[in-house]
Write a protein that holds these residues in place. Structure first.
Motif, PDB file in Angstrom:
ATOM      1  N   ILE A 108       0.685  -1.297  -0.174  1.00  0.00           N
ATOM      2  CA  ILE A 108      -0.031   0.098   0.114  1.00  0.00           C
ATOM      3  C   ILE A 108       0.713   1.310   0.126  1.00  0.00           C
ATOM      4  O   ILE A 108       0.555   1.968  -0.888  1.00  0.00           O
ATOM      5  CB  ILE A 108      -0.551  -0.185   0.959  1.00  0.00           C
ATOM      6  N   ASP A 109       2.011   0.930   0.931  1.00  0.00           N
ATOM      7  CA  ASP A 109       2.979   2.351   0.549  1.00  0.00           C
ATOM      8  C   ASP A 109       3.516   2.537  -0.791  1.00  0.00           C
ATOM      9  O   ASP A 109       3.427   3.580  -0.694  1.00  0.00           O
ATOM     10  CB  ASP A 109       4.290   2.186   1.605  1.00  0.00           C
ATOM     11  N   ALA A 110       3.320   1.858  -1.598  1.00  0.00           N
ATOM     12  CA  ALA A 110       4.136   2.155  -3.174  1.00  0.00           C
ATOM     13  C   ALA A 110       3.380   2.146  -3.902  1.00  0.00           C
ATOM     14  O   ALA A 110       3.006   3.652  -4.246  1.00  0.00           O
ATOM     15  CB  ALA A 110       4.424   0.557  -3.653  1.00  0.00           C
ATOM     16  N   ALA A 111       1.988   1.760  -3.341  1.00  0.00           N
ATOM     17  CA  ALA A 111       0.523   2.511  -4.025  1.00  0.00           C
ATOM     18  C   ALA A 111       0.531   3.980  -3.557  1.00  0.00           C
ATOM     19  O   ALA A 111      -0.110   4.821  -4.422  1.00  0.00           O
ATOM     20  CB  ALA A 111      -0.360   1.755  -3.920  1.00  0.00           C
ATOM     21  N   LEU A 112       0.734   4.092  -2.476  1.00  0.00           N
ATOM     22  CA  LEU A 112       0.056   5.624  -2.247  1.00  0.00           C
ATOM     23  C   LEU A 112       1.335   6.641  -2.874  1.00  0.00           C
ATOM     24  O   LEU A 112       1.092   7.690  -2.761  1.00  0.00           O
ATOM     25  CB  LEU A 112       0.140   5.378  -0.605  1.00  0.00           C
ATOM     26  N   GLN A 113       2.139   5.906  -2.615  1.00  0.00           N
ATOM     27  CA  GLN A 113       3.822   7.372  -3.535  1.00  0.00           C
ATOM     28  C   GLN A 113       3.497   7.396  -4.562  1.00  0.00           C
ATOM     29  O   GLN A 113       3.541   8.874  -5.095  1.00  0.00           O
ATOM     30  CB  GLN A 113       4.893   6.371  -3.249  1.00  0.00           C
ATOM     31  N   ARG A 114       3.509   6.269  -6.045  1.00  0.00           N
ATOM     32  CA  ARG A 114       2.525   6.484  -6.650  1.00  0.00           C
ATOM     33  C   ARG A 114       1.199   7.641  -6.882  1.00  0.00           C
ATOM     34  O   ARG A 114       1.688   8.044  -8.011  1.00  0.00           O
ATOM     35  CB  ARG A 114       2.053   5.429  -7.462  1.00  0.00           C
ATOM     36  N   ILE A 115       0.483   7.243  -6.393  1.00  0.00           N
ATOM     37  CA  ILE A 115      -0.596   8.443  -6.380  1.00  0.00           C
ATOM     38  C   ILE A 115      -0.126  10.237  -5.574  1.00  0.00           C
ATOM     39  O   ILE A 115      -0.548  10.716  -7.228  1.00  0.00           O
ATOM     40  CB  ILE A 115      -1.967   8.118  -4.984  1.00  0.00           C
ATOM     41  N   THR A 116       0.243   9.664  -5.416  1.00  0.00           N
ATOM     42  CA  THR A 116       0.902  11.230  -4.679  1.00  0.00           C
ATOM     43  C   THR A 116       1.600  11.717  -6.206  1.00  0.00           C
ATOM     44  O   THR A 116       1.498  12.633  -5.803  1.00  0.00           O
ATOM     45  CB  THR A 116       1.889  11.079  -3.264  1.00  0.00           C
ATOM     46  N   ASP A 117       3.036  11.209  -6.520  1.00  0.00           N
ATOM     47  CA  ASP A 117       3.648  11.437  -7.903  1.00  0.00           C
ATOM     48  C   ASP A 117       3.199  11.564  -9.212  1.00  0.00           C
ATOM     49  O   ASP A 117       3.996  12.307  -9.857  1.00  0.00           O
ATOM     50  CB  ASP A 117       5.065  10.026  -7.820  1.00  0.00           C
ATOM     51  N   ALA A 118       1.725  11.414  -9.142  1.00  0.00           N
ATOM     52  CA  ALA A 118       0.997  10.900 -10.627  1.00  0.00           C
ATOM     53  C   ALA A 118       0.496  12.812 -11.217  1.00  0.00           C
ATOM     54  O   ALA A 118       0.432  13.011 -10.182  1.00  0.00           O
ATOM     55  CB  ALA A 118       0.209  10.393 -10.270  1.00  0.00           C
ATOM     56  N   ASN A 119       0.895  12.746 -12.492  1.00  0.00           N
ATOM     57  CA  ASN A 119       0.046  13.655 -13.054  1.00  0.00           C
ATOM     58  C   ASN A 119      -0.994  13.606 -13.389  1.00  0.00           C
ATOM     59  O   ASN A 119      -1.595  13.047 -13.949  1.00  0.00           O
ATOM     60  CB  ASN A 119       0.966  14.176 -14.343  1.00  0.00           C
ATOM     61  N   ARG A 120      -1.871  14.154 -11.741  1.00  0.00           N
ATOM     62  CA  ARG A 120      -3.244  13.324 -12.055  1.00  0.00           C
ATOM     63  C   ARG A 120      -4.505  14.467 -12.817  1.00  0.00           C
ATOM     64  O   ARG A 120      -4.484  15.181 -13.055  1.00  0.00           O
ATOM     65  CB  ARG A 120      -3.763  13.526 -10.463  1.00  0.00           C
ATOM     66  N   THR A 121      -5.510  13.643 -13.208  1.00  0.00           N
ATOM     67  CA  THR A 121      -6.218  14.623 -13.997  1.00  0.00           C
ATOM     68  C   THR A 121      -7.468  14.809 -12.655  1.00  0.00           C
ATOM     69  O   THR A 121      -7.475  15.482 -12.796  1.00  0.00           O
ATOM     70  CB  THR A 121      -7.288  13.838 -14.691  1.00  0.00           C
ATOM     71  N   CYS A 122      -8.690  13.899 -13.257  1.00  0.00           N
ATOM     72  CA  CYS A 122     -10.142  14.617 -13.179  1.00  0.00           C
ATOM     73  C   CYS A 122     -10.881  14.242 -11.453  1.00  0.00           C
ATOM     74  O   CYS A 122      -9.411  13.213 -11.168  1.00  0.00           O
ATOM     75  CB  CYS A 122     -11.043  13.819 -14.112  1.00  0.00           C
ATOM     76  N   ASP A 123     -12.071  14.466 -10.760  1.00  0.00           N
ATOM     77  CA  ASP A 123     -12.119  14.088  -9.459  1.00  0.00           C
ATOM     78  C   ASP A 123     -12.474  12.165  -9.323  1.00  0.00           C
ATOM     79  O   ASP A 123     -13.556  12.526 -10.005  1.00  0.00           O
ATOM     80  CB  ASP A 123     -13.256  15.445  -9.109  1.00  0.00           C
ATOM     81  N   LEU A 124     -11.712  11.804  -7.983  1.00  0.00           N
ATOM     82  CA  LEU A 124     -12.722  11.229  -7.855  1.00  0.00           C
ATOM     83  C   LEU A 124     -12.789  10.640  -6.397  1.00  0.00           C
ATOM     84  O   LEU A 124     -11.892  11.294  -6.134  1.00  0.00           O
ATOM     85  CB  LEU A 124     -11.319   9.586  -8.518  1.00  0.00           C
ATOM     86  N   ILE A 125     -13.349   9.540  -5.974  1.00  0.00           N
ATOM     87  CA  ILE A 125     -12.877   8.909  -4.976  1.00  0.00           C
ATOM     88  C   ILE A 125     -12.225   7.310  -4.798  1.00  0.00           C
ATOM     89  O   ILE A 125     -12.624   6.533  -5.979  1.00  0.00           O
ATOM     90  CB  ILE A 125     -14.211   8.653  -4.127  1.00  0.00           C
ATOM     91  N   LEU A 126     -10.840   7.317  -4.597  1.00  0.00           N
ATOM     92  CA  LEU A 126     -10.318   5.961  -5.115  1.00  0.00           C
ATOM     93  C   LEU A 126     -10.170   5.037  -3.639  1.00  0.00           C
ATOM     94  O   LEU A 126      -9.907   5.609  -2.531  1.00  0.00           O
ATOM     95  CB  LEU A 126      -8.666   6.022  -5.378  1.00  0.00           C
ATOM     96  N   GLY A 127     -10.039   3.935  -3.845  1.00  0.00           N
ATOM     97  CA  GLY A 127      -9.802   2.695  -2.622  1.00  0.00           C
ATOM     98  C   GLY A 127      -8.525   2.246  -3.272  1.00  0.00           C
ATOM     99  O   GLY A 127      -8.981   1.394  -4.354  1.00  0.00           O
TER     100      GLY A 127
END
Length: 166
Positions: free
Chosen positions: A61-80
């Motif tokens: 989960i730590d690797a996944a959260l880091q990927r999300i933090t570092d991403a060039n994000r786009t639209c409004d979502l709720i992820l799990g």
């Protein structure tokens, strides 16, 4: 690598799934955001590709959260994002996701804050069908009160209704 994905023919991403690393992902689109989402963008990594990469590449989960933090994000979502290997309260996060923010949500900092239709429940992270969605989030009021516990039997008795937020 083994993965169980929900996707569509010709679609190179995923919107929900589980990997052989015991990682799981899901998403809910946000039609009724509040100001905490900031601005959206259509320029960046499509969320479905980001979620696919979490399942195929991230072992924790730590690797996944880091990927999300570092991403060039786009639209409004709720992820799990969940990790079946992690213990205790560190095994799941809900993410308020937009081009402007990636806020990680647990049962101790539940968002959005609303004591009437989205009050905290110990050891539970939950959302309705949108960010501001009182009709769906009232499951807490109808099922968990007064007992304070959500059971499968109690959840099966809920009658769902929806109306746009005020």
């Amino acid at each position: 690598m083994n993965q169980n994905l929900d996707s569509f023919m010709g679609f190179l991403g995923t919107i929900t799934g589980v990997s052989d690393k015991q990682m799981a992902i899901s998403e809910i689109g946000v039609t009724f955001p509040d100001d905490t989402f900031g601005k959206e963008s259509r320029h960046g990594v499509p969320f479905s590709v980001l979620l696919r990469d979490i399942l195929s590449q991230d072992p924790t989960i730590d690797a996944a959260l880091q990927r999300i933090t570092d991403a060039n994000r786009t639209c409004d979502l709720i992820l799990g994002v969940g990790d079946g290997k992690a213990v205790g309260g560190s095994n799941f996060r809900s993410i308020q996701y937009s081009a402007s923010v990636a806020n990680f949500i647990t049962d101790t900092n539940l968002q959005p804050v609303n004591d009437t239709w989205h009050a905290p429940i110990g050891d539970v992270v939950y959302h309705g069908m949108d960010w501001l969605c009182p009709g769906y989030s009232e499951v807490r009021v109808r099922v968990c009160v007064p007992s304070g516990a959500l059971t499968g039997a109690a959840a099966a008795t809920v009658t769902w209704s929806w109306a746009p937020p005020p």
